[in-house]
Design a protein around this motif. Structure first.
Motif, mmCIF file in Angstrom:
data_model
loop_
_atom_site.group_PDB
_atom_site.id
_atom_site.type_symbol
_atom_site.label_atom_id
_atom_site.label_comp_id
_atom_site.label_asym_id
_atom_site.label_seq_id
_atom_site.Cartn_x
_atom_site.Cartn_y
_atom_site.Cartn_z
ATOM 1 N N GLY A 186 0.813 -1.208 0.000
ATOM 2 C CA GLY A 186 0.000 0.000 0.000
ATOM 3 C C GLY A 186 0.850 1.263 0.000
ATOM 4 O O GLY A 186 0.460 2.284 -0.563
ATOM 5 N N GLY A 187 2.031 1.206 0.640
ATOM 6 C CA GLY A 187 2.955 2.327 0.561
ATOM 7 C C GLY A 187 3.478 2.507 -0.857
ATOM 8 O O GLY A 187 3.675 3.634 -1.332
ATOM 9 N N ARG A 188 3.716 1.393 -1.550
ATOM 10 C CA ARG A 188 4.087 1.461 -2.966
ATOM 11 C C ARG A 188 2.952 2.063 -3.783
ATOM 12 O O ARG A 188 3.164 2.938 -4.635
ATOM 13 C CB ARG A 188 4.413 0.051 -3.485
ATOM 14 C CG ARG A 188 4.813 0.005 -4.966
ATOM 15 C CD ARG A 188 4.812 -1.423 -5.494
ATOM 16 N NE ARG A 188 3.469 -1.979 -5.512
ATOM 17 C CZ ARG A 188 2.592 -1.796 -6.493
ATOM 18 N NH1 ARG A 188 2.915 -1.054 -7.548
ATOM 19 N NH2 ARG A 188 1.389 -2.331 -6.420
ATOM 20 N N GLU A 189 1.723 1.619 -3.515
ATOM 21 C CA GLU A 189 0.562 2.186 -4.205
ATOM 22 C C GLU A 189 0.461 3.691 -3.955
ATOM 23 O O GLU A 189 0.132 4.466 -4.861
ATOM 24 C CB GLU A 189 -0.709 1.488 -3.719
ATOM 25 C CG GLU A 189 -0.814 0.028 -4.097
ATOM 26 C CD GLU A 189 -1.956 -0.678 -3.384
ATOM 27 O OE1 GLU A 189 -2.380 -1.747 -3.853
ATOM 28 O OE2 GLU A 189 -2.421 -0.176 -2.337
ATOM 29 N N ALA A 190 0.745 4.079 -2.718
ATOM 30 C CA ALA A 190 0.665 5.497 -2.358
ATOM 31 C C ALA A 190 1.641 6.329 -3.190
ATOM 32 O O ALA A 190 1.287 7.383 -3.733
ATOM 33 C CB ALA A 190 0.960 5.671 -0.864
ATOM 34 N N LEU A 191 2.880 5.849 -3.298
ATOM 35 C CA LEU A 191 3.871 6.588 -4.079
ATOM 36 C C LEU A 191 3.570 6.510 -5.568
ATOM 37 O O LEU A 191 3.840 7.457 -6.317
ATOM 38 C CB LEU A 191 5.272 6.062 -3.772
ATOM 39 C CG LEU A 191 5.752 6.286 -2.334
ATOM 40 C CD1 LEU A 191 7.193 5.831 -2.163
ATOM 41 C CD2 LEU A 191 5.607 7.745 -1.930
ATOM 42 N N MET A 192 3.001 5.397 -6.021
ATOM 43 C CA MET A 192 2.580 5.298 -7.423
ATOM 44 C C MET A 192 1.537 6.365 -7.731
ATOM 45 O O MET A 192 1.577 7.013 -8.786
ATOM 46 C CB MET A 192 2.008 3.906 -7.696
ATOM 47 C CG MET A 192 1.754 3.603 -9.164
ATOM 48 S SD MET A 192 3.282 3.332 -10.098
ATOM 49 C CE MET A 192 3.634 1.617 -9.714
ATOM 50 N N GLU A 193 0.610 6.565 -6.812
ATOM 51 C CA GLU A 193 -0.408 7.599 -7.003
ATOM 52 C C GLU A 193 0.220 8.991 -7.067
ATOM 53 O O GLU A 193 -0.106 9.791 -7.938
ATOM 54 C CB GLU A 193 -1.431 7.530 -5.868
ATOM 55 C CG GLU A 193 -2.461 6.439 -6.027
ATOM 56 C CD GLU A 193 -3.436 6.743 -7.135
ATOM 57 O OE1 GLU A 193 -4.005 7.851 -7.159
ATOM 58 O OE2 GLU A 193 -3.629 5.870 -8.004
ATOM 59 N N ALA A 194 1.123 9.279 -6.131
ATOM 60 C CA ALA A 194 1.757 10.600 -6.111
ATOM 61 C C ALA A 194 2.568 10.855 -7.372
ATOM 62 O O ALA A 194 2.608 11.978 -7.886
ATOM 63 C CB ALA A 194 2.649 10.728 -4.875
ATOM 64 N N GLN A 195 3.200 9.809 -7.902
ATOM 65 C CA GLN A 195 4.077 9.958 -9.058
ATOM 66 C C GLN A 195 3.320 9.955 -10.387
ATOM 67 O O GLN A 195 3.587 10.777 -11.263
ATOM 68 C CB GLN A 195 5.114 8.828 -9.050
ATOM 69 C CG GLN A 195 6.085 8.889 -7.881
ATOM 70 C CD GLN A 195 6.844 7.594 -7.675
ATOM 71 O OE1 GLN A 195 6.958 6.758 -8.580
ATOM 72 N NE2 GLN A 195 7.370 7.393 -6.471
ATOM 73 N N ARG A 196 2.385 9.016 -10.548
ATOM 74 C CA ARG A 196 1.724 8.855 -11.852
ATOM 75 C C ARG A 196 0.398 9.594 -11.963
ATOM 76 O O ARG A 196 -0.012 9.985 -13.057
ATOM 77 C CB ARG A 196 1.483 7.362 -12.139
ATOM 78 C CG ARG A 196 2.740 6.547 -12.288
ATOM 79 C CD ARG A 196 2.452 5.251 -13.007
ATOM 80 N NE ARG A 196 3.616 4.376 -13.000
ATOM 81 C CZ ARG A 196 3.749 3.304 -13.757
ATOM 82 N NH1 ARG A 196 2.769 2.969 -14.597
ATOM 83 N NH2 ARG A 196 4.832 2.548 -13.686
ATOM 84 N N PHE A 197 -0.276 9.741 -10.853
ATOM 85 C CA PHE A 197 -1.606 10.358 -10.874
ATOM 86 C C PHE A 197 -1.657 11.434 -9.796
ATOM 87 O O PHE A 197 -2.388 11.314 -8.805
ATOM 88 C CB PHE A 197 -2.679 9.293 -10.647
ATOM 89 C CG PHE A 197 -2.521 8.079 -11.535
ATOM 90 C CD1 PHE A 197 -2.815 8.148 -12.888
ATOM 91 C CD2 PHE A 197 -2.061 6.873 -11.013
ATOM 92 C CE1 PHE A 197 -2.659 7.038 -13.711
ATOM 93 C CE2 PHE A 197 -1.903 5.750 -11.825
ATOM 94 C CZ PHE A 197 -2.204 5.846 -13.182
ATOM 95 N N GLY A 203 -3.739 14.481 0.004
ATOM 96 C CA GLY A 203 -2.813 14.091 1.061
ATOM 97 C C GLY A 203 -2.608 12.593 1.043
ATOM 98 O O GLY A 203 -3.574 11.830 0.901
ATOM 99 N N ILE A 204 -1.363 12.159 1.193
ATOM 100 C CA ILE A 204 -1.029 10.737 1.131
ATOM 101 C C ILE A 204 -0.177 10.364 2.341
ATOM 102 O O ILE A 204 0.841 11.010 2.619
ATOM 103 C CB ILE A 204 -0.278 10.405 -0.176
ATOM 104 C CG1 ILE A 204 -1.218 10.550 -1.377
ATOM 105 C CG2 ILE A 204 0.301 8.995 -0.123
ATOM 106 C CD1 ILE A 204 -0.546 10.344 -2.719
#
Length: 519
Positions: A186-197, A203-204
């Motif tokens: 989920g931390g990976r998903e969080a950074l994926m969201e910040a980077q790609r979308f 807030g993440i």
């Protein structure tokens, strides 16, 4: 993409004028989406499709659906919406969306965390990322590249978009702000969201991110060549307590307080050779092959030229290594096995002991870095959107090295510049915390739905986004089995450390201050 975004914008605009009933949400027509269920749920317990029953939920509108962005996709998602106007004393919608993530290879929806969010008045959403399976199982990915993309980034992004549209239709207005709170994968998903979308969330909160997915699991190939290939090097879980005791005896007092916690384990230069058995093999010592294994676990994975693949674990948390490191006997990591067998090589017979380290690293990165890694340090678009990112990692994490998160944070600072980073990104290292939670130290600070003794991480993140007040220290608590506070300690923004003032109880956070690390 334009053909999708325009209808969604029109739908939100229409929803703002005409709030919907819960049942009517089943008739929503959304791209690549089937709403399978929409019903008003009365207050009380809920039995989800898997996991334990959830007690004491407030009344809410529950929407379930399936996303099919490709012919091979089947992404299940749920959106839970608090009542628009709740009975006196009960939480109504707080005009915010707080979504949840996943762990491991995903495969389930985090219903427990959604329930915690709901009780606080948040609308909340989650997804299984496109398959139904246990967290350690990746067999669903065998010859399914589109499902890997769903797991990697597509499922969460689309769930976020649909949740916002469904929310706006139900309440007749969009959310005030959108947040994401998850740990591990989920931390990976969080950074994926910040980077790609970068516009998905305002807030993440990202914990122990497995963002360098290919590096994390490829390093296991090299480590296994030392730890697993030679059975005499296997370290029995019965020896972990002795290792941990030796580490604490050597390093616990270095931070000025002998409390069973290492404030910054990087300053602990424990030598495993000090545990070498003098005569025979005992539970209180290590054989020479076991010394080599322990040294390798601390060192992490390296390629044939000595270049690091992924950092190793920190000393100080060895007592809790059984589930992640030693198990009940010599065996390869199931995460590593499933990753290479079903994602990288499509070969169920693949074995790390027969694999060349360099070739495994190269192939994993060539095939899986694009859909799975979230290592881009350029968060300028997220910051420009007004986004705030709060990272955290437990120093005692036995699953993902905390050094990886520190490295990513430092890369972000270097990329966007210290001023922008200071205004939008914070990192908190947690002494004594294991993977996402747990461990000998205080590890409850409002993350992933856990309680906190005061304004927790998600509360401070929300305040940061909405008022501009940046977090300073966050108070973490260690709880007893019946959820009573046993001790508290401040978590300090990196690189600051919590320092004992020398007066009062060491189990009370008010007797600590945040200070720069000693030079």
């Amino acid at each position: 993409m334009r053909s999708i975004l325009i209808p969604l914008a029109l739908l939100i605009s229409s929803a703002a004028a005409h709030a919907a009933t819960c049942a009517s949400l089943a008739a929503l027509s959304l791209p690549d989406t089937t709403i399978t269920h929409a019903e008003a749920v009365p207050p009380g317990p809920l039995k989800p499709p898997y996991g334990d029953p959830i007690a004491s939920l407030p009344a809410f509108c529950r929407v379930t659906g399936i996303l099919r962005p490709t012919p091979d996709s089947e992404i299940r998602f749920e959106v839970w919406l608090p009542e628009k106007e709740a009975p006196k004393g009960k939480p109504a919608w707080n005009h915010r969306l707080l979504d949840v993530g996943n762990g491991g290879f995903a495969g389930t929806i985090a219903y427990g965390q959604m329930a915690s969010n709901l009780r606080k008045g948040y609308a909340t959403a989650g997804t299984d990322t496109g398959h139904q399976a246990e967290a350690e199982d990746a067999s669903w990915a065998y010859h399914h590249p589109e499902k890997i993309k769903d797991f990697g980034y597509r499922a969460l992004h689309l769930t976020t978009q649909r949740a916002k549209t469904i929310l706006a239709a139900y309440y007749g207005e969009p959310q005030k702000k959108a947040y994401f709170d998850a740990c591990s994968d989920g931390g990976r998903e969080a950074l994926m969201e910040a980077q790609r979308f970068p516009e998905d969330y305002d807030g993440i909160l990202a914990g122990a991110p497995a963002n360098n997915w290919t590096g994390l699991l490829s390093a296991g190939v090299d480590v296994s060549h030392t730890v697993i290939a030679h059975p005499e090097g296997y370290i029995s879980s019965f020896k972990l307590r002795a290792i941990n005791t030796a580490v604490l005896n050597a390093c616990d007092a270095q931070d000025g307080l002998k409390d069973g916690l290492l404030n910054d384990p990087r300053t602990c230069h424990f030598d495993p050779a000090t545990l070498l058995c003098k005569s025979g093999d005992e539970l209180t010592c290590l054989t020479a092959p076991q010394v080599a294994s322990l040294s390798k676990i601390y060192a992490g994975g390296h390629d044939s030229t000595g270049n690091p693949i992924f950092p190793g674990l920190m000393p100080g948390g060895e007592a809790d290594w059984r589930d992640w490191i030693t198990g009940g006997g010599p065996s390869e990591s199931r995460y590593m096995l499933n990753f290479f067998r079903y994602m990288v090589y499509d070969d169920p017979a693949w074995s790390p002991l027969a694999a060349a380290v360099d070739a495994s690293v190269r192939t994993a990165h060539e095939k899986m870095a694009e859909p799975l890694n979230a290592t881009n340090p350029d968060l300028a678009p997220f910051i420009a959107h007004g986004g705030k990112l709060l990272l955290y990692h437990g120093w005692n994490d036995p699953a993902i090295s905390p050094l990886n998160t520190i490295a990513y944070y430092q890369q972000v600072v270097a990329k966007v510049g210290p001023a922008q980073a200071e205004a939008a990104v914070k990192l908190y290292m947690v002494p004594g915390m294991g993977h996402c939670a747990g461990g000998p130290g205080p590890s409850g600070f409002g993350q992933i739905g856990l309680p906190s003794p005061g304004a927790g991480a998600i509360d401070q993140l929300q305040d940061w986004v909405e008022t501009g007040k940046a977090p300073t220290s966050i108070i973490a608590a260690k709880y007893t089995a019946d959820r009573k506070i046993q001790m508290t300690r401040p978590l300090c923004p990196y690189p600051q450390l919590a320092q004992y003032t020398g007066k009062g109880s060491t189990e009370d956070s008010t007797n600590f201050t945040c200070a720069a690390p000693p030079q």
